[in-house]
Design an enzyme around this catalytic site. Structure first.
Site, PDB file in Angstrom:
ATOM      1  N   SER A   1      -8.577  -5.829  -1.437  1.00 36.19           N
ATOM      2  CA  SER A   1      -7.902  -6.383  -0.249  1.00 36.19           C
ATOM      3  C   SER A   1      -8.997  -7.025   0.969  1.00 36.19           C
ATOM      4  CB  SER A   1      -7.111  -5.038   0.203  1.00 36.19           C
ATOM      5  OG  SER A   1      -6.684  -5.493   1.458  1.00 36.19           O
TER       6      SER A   1
ATOM      7  N   TYR B   1      -6.389   4.249   3.094  1.00 36.45           N
ATOM      8  CA  TYR B   1      -6.154   3.438   2.020  1.00 36.45           C
ATOM      9  C   TYR B   1      -7.303   2.328   2.073  1.00 36.45           C
ATOM     10  CZ  TYR B   1      -4.358  -1.075   0.246  1.00 36.45           C
ATOM     11  OH  TYR B   1      -4.285  -2.347  -0.442  1.00 36.45           O
TER      12      TYR B   1
ATOM     13  N   LYS C   1      -9.985   1.397  -1.196  1.00 37.10           N
ATOM     14  CA  LYS C   1     -10.155  -0.045  -1.996  1.00 37.10           C
ATOM     15  C   LYS C   1     -11.769  -0.387  -1.726  1.00 37.10           C
ATOM     16  CE  LYS C   1      -6.283  -1.405  -2.959  1.00 37.10           C
ATOM     17  NZ  LYS C   1      -5.870  -1.558  -4.365  1.00 37.10           N
TER      18      LYS C   1
HETATM   19  P1  NAD Z   1       3.408  -2.009  -5.090  1.00 39.58           P
HETATM   20  O1  NAD Z   1       3.690  -0.798  -4.679  1.00 39.58           O
HETATM   21  O2  NAD Z   1       4.561  -2.982  -5.322  1.00 39.58           O
HETATM   22  O3  NAD Z   1       2.871  -1.837  -6.796  1.00 39.58           O
HETATM   23  C1  NAD Z   1       1.750  -0.927  -7.129  1.00 39.58           C
HETATM   24  C2  NAD Z   1       2.539  -0.269  -8.663  1.00 39.58           C
HETATM   25  O4  NAD Z   1       1.668   0.891  -8.677  1.00 39.58           O
HETATM   26  C3  NAD Z   1       4.018   0.285  -8.148  1.00 39.58           C
HETATM   27  O5  NAD Z   1       4.690   0.000  -9.020  1.00 39.58           O
HETATM   28  C4  NAD Z   1       3.761   1.863  -8.340  1.00 39.58           C
HETATM   29  O6  NAD Z   1       4.700   2.648  -8.948  1.00 39.58           O
HETATM   30  C5  NAD Z   1       2.471   1.930  -9.345  1.00 39.58           C
HETATM   31  N1  NAD Z   1       1.479   3.313  -9.204  1.00 39.58           N
HETATM   32  C6  NAD Z   1       1.242   3.880  -8.015  1.00 39.58           C
HETATM   33  N2  NAD Z   1       0.368   4.845  -8.372  1.00 39.58           N
HETATM   34  C7  NAD Z   1       0.461   4.961  -9.630  1.00 39.58           C
HETATM   35  C8  NAD Z   1       0.031   5.859 -10.530  1.00 39.58           C
HETATM   36  N3  NAD Z   1      -0.848   6.783 -10.120  1.00 39.58           N
HETATM   37  N4  NAD Z   1       0.241   5.755 -11.861  1.00 39.58           N
HETATM   38  C9  NAD Z   1       0.889   4.645 -12.291  1.00 39.58           C
HETATM   39  N5  NAD Z   1       1.364   3.813 -11.573  1.00 39.58           N
HETATM   40  C10 NAD Z   1       1.314   3.851 -10.034  1.00 39.58           C
HETATM   41  O7  NAD Z   1       2.206  -2.832  -4.471  1.00 39.58           O
HETATM   42  P2  NAD Z   1       1.631  -4.306  -4.543  1.00 39.58           P
HETATM   43  O8  NAD Z   1       2.012  -4.964  -3.370  1.00 39.58           O
HETATM   44  O9  NAD Z   1       2.258  -4.977  -5.807  1.00 39.58           O
HETATM   45  O10 NAD Z   1       0.309  -4.084  -4.735  1.00 39.58           O
HETATM   46  C11 NAD Z   1      -0.550  -4.102  -5.855  1.00 39.58           C
HETATM   47  C12 NAD Z   1      -2.049  -3.774  -5.759  1.00 39.58           C
HETATM   48  O11 NAD Z   1      -2.673  -4.933  -4.647  1.00 39.58           O
HETATM   49  C13 NAD Z   1      -2.193  -2.485  -4.923  1.00 39.58           C
HETATM   50  O12 NAD Z   1      -3.572  -1.914  -5.580  1.00 39.58           O
HETATM   51  C14 NAD Z   1      -2.613  -2.809  -3.535  1.00 39.58           C
HETATM   52  O13 NAD Z   1      -3.449  -1.829  -2.988  1.00 39.58           O
HETATM   53  C15 NAD Z   1      -3.256  -4.362  -3.500  1.00 39.58           C
HETATM   54  N6  NAD Z   1      -3.084  -4.940  -2.497  1.00 39.58           N
HETATM   55  C16 NAD Z   1      -1.620  -5.214  -2.081  1.00 39.58           C
HETATM   56  C17 NAD Z   1      -1.642  -6.071  -0.760  1.00 39.58           C
HETATM   57  C18 NAD Z   1      -0.216  -6.405  -0.287  1.00 39.58           C
HETATM   58  O14 NAD Z   1      -0.005  -6.544   1.078  1.00 39.58           O
HETATM   59  N7  NAD Z   1       0.952  -6.171  -0.741  1.00 39.58           N
HETATM   60  C19 NAD Z   1      -2.578  -6.604  -0.449  1.00 39.58           C
HETATM   61  C20 NAD Z   1      -3.988  -6.375  -0.745  1.00 39.58           C
HETATM   62  C21 NAD Z   1      -3.960  -5.620  -1.831  1.00 39.58           C
HETATM   63  C1  WQD Z   2       1.001  -9.036   9.741  1.00 38.53           C
HETATM   64  C2  WQD Z   2       1.193  -9.464  11.193  1.00 38.53           C
HETATM   65  C3  WQD Z   2       1.322  -7.527  12.837  1.00 38.53           C
HETATM   66  C4  WQD Z   2       5.551  -6.371  11.696  1.00 38.53           C
HETATM   67  C5  WQD Z   2      -1.461  -5.161   5.954  1.00 38.53           C
HETATM   68  C6  WQD Z   2      -2.600  -4.126   5.502  1.00 38.53           C
HETATM   69  C7  WQD Z   2      -3.387  -4.817   4.696  1.00 38.53           C
HETATM   70  C8  WQD Z   2      -3.235  -5.425   3.521  1.00 38.53           C
HETATM   71  C9  WQD Z   2      -1.842  -6.436   3.815  1.00 38.53           C
HETATM   72  C10 WQD Z   2      -3.092  -4.151   1.569  1.00 38.53           C
HETATM   73  C11 WQD Z   2       0.301  -8.352  12.214  1.00 38.53           C
HETATM   74  C12 WQD Z   2       2.496  -8.519  12.811  1.00 38.53           C
HETATM   75  C13 WQD Z   2       4.191  -6.836  11.419  1.00 38.53           C
HETATM   76  C14 WQD Z   2       6.306  -6.554  12.465  1.00 38.53           C
HETATM   77  C15 WQD Z   2       4.598  -7.813  13.789  1.00 38.53           C
HETATM   78  N1  WQD Z   2      -2.468  -4.740   2.580  1.00 38.53           N
HETATM   79  N2  WQD Z   2       3.919  -7.602  12.804  1.00 38.53           N
HETATM   80  N3  WQD Z   2       5.901  -7.248  13.687  1.00 38.53           N
HETATM   81  O1  WQD Z   2      -1.540  -5.700   9.134  1.00 38.53           O
HETATM   82  O2  WQD Z   2      -2.048  -8.038   8.162  1.00 38.53           O
HETATM   83  O3  WQD Z   2      -2.138  -6.058   6.874  1.00 38.53           O
HETATM   84  O4  WQD Z   2      -0.889  -5.762   4.867  1.00 38.53           O
HETATM   85  O5  WQD Z   2      -4.010  -4.347   1.265  1.00 38.53           O
HETATM   86  O6  WQD Z   2      -4.396  -3.605   4.373  1.00 38.53           O
HETATM   87  O7  WQD Z   2      -2.916  -3.458   6.680  1.00 38.53           O
HETATM   88  O8  WQD Z   2      -0.035  -7.035   7.435  1.00 38.53           O
HETATM   89  O9  WQD Z   2       2.501  -7.936   7.213  1.00 38.53           O
HETATM   90  O10 WQD Z   2       1.894  -5.671   8.470  1.00 38.53           O
HETATM   91  O11 WQD Z   2       1.384  -7.605   9.750  1.00 38.53           O
HETATM   92  O12 WQD Z   2       4.482  -8.622  14.880  1.00 38.53           O
HETATM   93  O13 WQD Z   2       7.443  -5.792  12.413  1.00 38.53           O
HETATM   94  O14 WQD Z   2       2.381  -9.240  11.690  1.00 38.53           O
HETATM   95  O15 WQD Z   2       0.876  -6.760  13.846  1.00 38.53           O
HETATM   96  O16 WQD Z   2      -0.341  -9.143  13.252  1.00 38.53           O
HETATM   97  P1  WQD Z   2      -1.453  -6.637   8.090  1.00 38.53           P
HETATM   98  P2  WQD Z   2       1.453  -7.110   7.969  1.00 38.53           P
END
Ligand code: NAD
Ligand code: WQD
Length: 338
Positions: free
Chosen positions: A125, A150, A154
């Site tokens: 991330s 969290y 990562k």
């Molecule tokens: P998500 O929660 O939709 O998907 C994650 C999946 O992992 C879920 O289906 C959950 O049931 C499963 N899971 C969690 N713990 C588990 C375990 N112990 N055993 C088996 N399954 C398990 O999340 P996502 O948004 O699809 O994210 C996927 C990956 O990408 C994650 O590693 C997340 O940290 C990373 N990521 C997400 C974002 C974002 O904003 N969505 C941003 C950067 C990185």
């Molecule tokens: C985006 C912008 C908020 C909600 C998060 C995690 C990061 C990564 C991605 C996994 C920000 C603003 C939001 C609302 C708002 N995930 N906002 N009103 O904070 O960039 O990142 O998701 O790795 O680790 O921290 O994403 O979508 O929460 O926010 O104004 O009701 O929208 O303040 O500026 P963020 P976000």
């Protein structure tokens, strides 16, 4: 070629399974459904015509992971999405996050080493960069102290992978996602936040459909053109495709090091107000929102330098902010109809 997709019923995982199947890969999904639903497997089948093999398994249980690898025998590659991902929750339940995200990875790497798997792609991330001093942020930008447990998981997972790969036959890619948004054009899969969402785009679509009151815009006094915070939003379908490209780079031994890192974003930053404007344009609706104070822990602005991913991976995001918002809106409408 068989690919194990952990977290494959989740938001990004499900979109990636679709892309993998459409490219002819055989997929095994491993997920404990802690943050997703079993019917995603059927939805994937509706899109691709192929039902992926599904293993309901908690990846923190070492024995279960071993048994799953033994059962499938020839898992050549793993895309490891499975993790808990709610930043605020991780602050309240740090040990749950460290247990889940780190133990899952260790069990997967152990099992891969044991059966001689070859390649791993890991979901990292942009949170590892914190608030960078210089923008856009490159893969060489410094890693900052994590803002949440969290984010810390990562960083730790990246290090565990680097240490493990330095002494094993495994090759890997760390993909540092920026802000994934949107949904599949079929509106059959998308993000399903359990409980109240925290991320901007589901908050926008849920407000517009009437599931929640006015959207709160957190802060309009940042040092950005319109005062609201800026992020690099990326369409989940573009993001999903980057995994297939990364995997194929490893299969074809095009990687230059045994562990490579890529920023996966569009390279373009949008402010909260610009995202809202795009939503209003594509949906034809006026969004009810109010400006409130900053959200604690938020950074001001970040967007990716994607030059390395574009040149080396040969991957580039092609879908723009309007496509992201329209697909997110169509997904919200589809959810309402269910
Ligand atoms: P998500 O929660 O939709 O998907 C994650 C999946 O992992 C879920 O289906 C959950 O049931 C499963 N899971 C969690 N713990 C588990 C375990 N112990 N055993 C088996 N399954 C398990 O999340 P996502 O948004 O699809 O994210 C996927 C990956 O990408 C994650 O590693 C997340 O940290 C990373 N990521 C997400 C974002 C974002 O904003 N969505 C941003 C950067 C990185
Ligand atoms: C985006 C912008 C908020 C909600 C998060 C995690 C990061 C990564 C991605 C996994 C920000 C603003 C939001 C609302 C708002 N995930 N906002 N009103 O904070 O960039 O990142 O998701 O790795 O680790 O921290 O994403 O979508 O929460 O926010 O104004 O009701 O929208 O303040 O500026 P963020 P976000």
């Amino acid at each position: 070629m068989k690919v194990l997709v952990t977290g494959g019923t989740g938001y990004i995982g499900s979109h990636t399974v679709v892309e993998l199947q459409q490219k002819g890969y055989e997929v095994v999904i491993a997920d404990n459904l802690i943050n997703s639903h079993r019917d995603v497997v059927d939805r994937i089948e509706k899109i691709t015509g192929i039902k992926p093999c599904f293993e309901q398994i908690d990846l923190t249980v070492e024995k279960g992971v071993k048994q799953m690898f033994d059962k499938h025998g020839d898992i050549h590659s793993v895309i490891h999405f499975a993790a808990l991902k709610a930043v605020g929750e991780s602050v309240k339940q740090p040990l749950r996050y460290y247990h889940n995200n780190i133990e899952s990875l260790i069990n997967i790497l152990d099992a891969m080493n044991r059966i001689g798997s070859k390649t791993i792609v890991f979901s990292s991330s942009c949170t590892v960069y914190g608030q960078p001093e210089k923008l856009p942020v490159t893969e060489l930008s410094p890693i900052q102290p994590a803002c949440s447990p969290y984010g810390h998981t990562k960083q730790i997972c990246e290090e565990i992978i680097a240490n493990t790969l330095s002494v094993s036959e495994l090759n890997g890619v760390l993909l540092r996602y920026f802000n994934p948004v949107g949904a599949h054009p079929s509106a059959l899969i998308g993000e399903l936040p359990l409980g109240a969402p925290n991320n901007l785009v589901p908050c926008i679509t849920q407000t517009a459909i009437g599931k929640r009151p006015a959207l709160k815009v957190f802060g309009d006094n940042y040092n950005t053109p319109d005062g609201t915070a800026v992020r690099d939003y990326i369409h989940v379908v573009d993001l999903a495709k980057s995994h297939v490209v990364a995997l194929e780079r490893l299969f074809n031994k095009k990687n230059k090091k045994n562990l490579e890192i890529f920023n996966i974003g569009t390279g373009q930053g949008y402010s909260v107000l610009e995202v809202i404007q795009s939503f209003e344009k594509v949906s034809g609706r006026k969004l009810d929102y109010e400006i409130v104070g900053r959200r604690s822990g938020d950074i001001e602005k970040i967007w990716a330098d994607t030059t390395f991913a574009n040149k080396e991976l040969g991957w580039k995001a092609v879908l723009g902010i309007d496509e992201m918002m329209l697909s997110a809106w169509n997904w919200e409408i589809a959810l309402k109809g269910e």
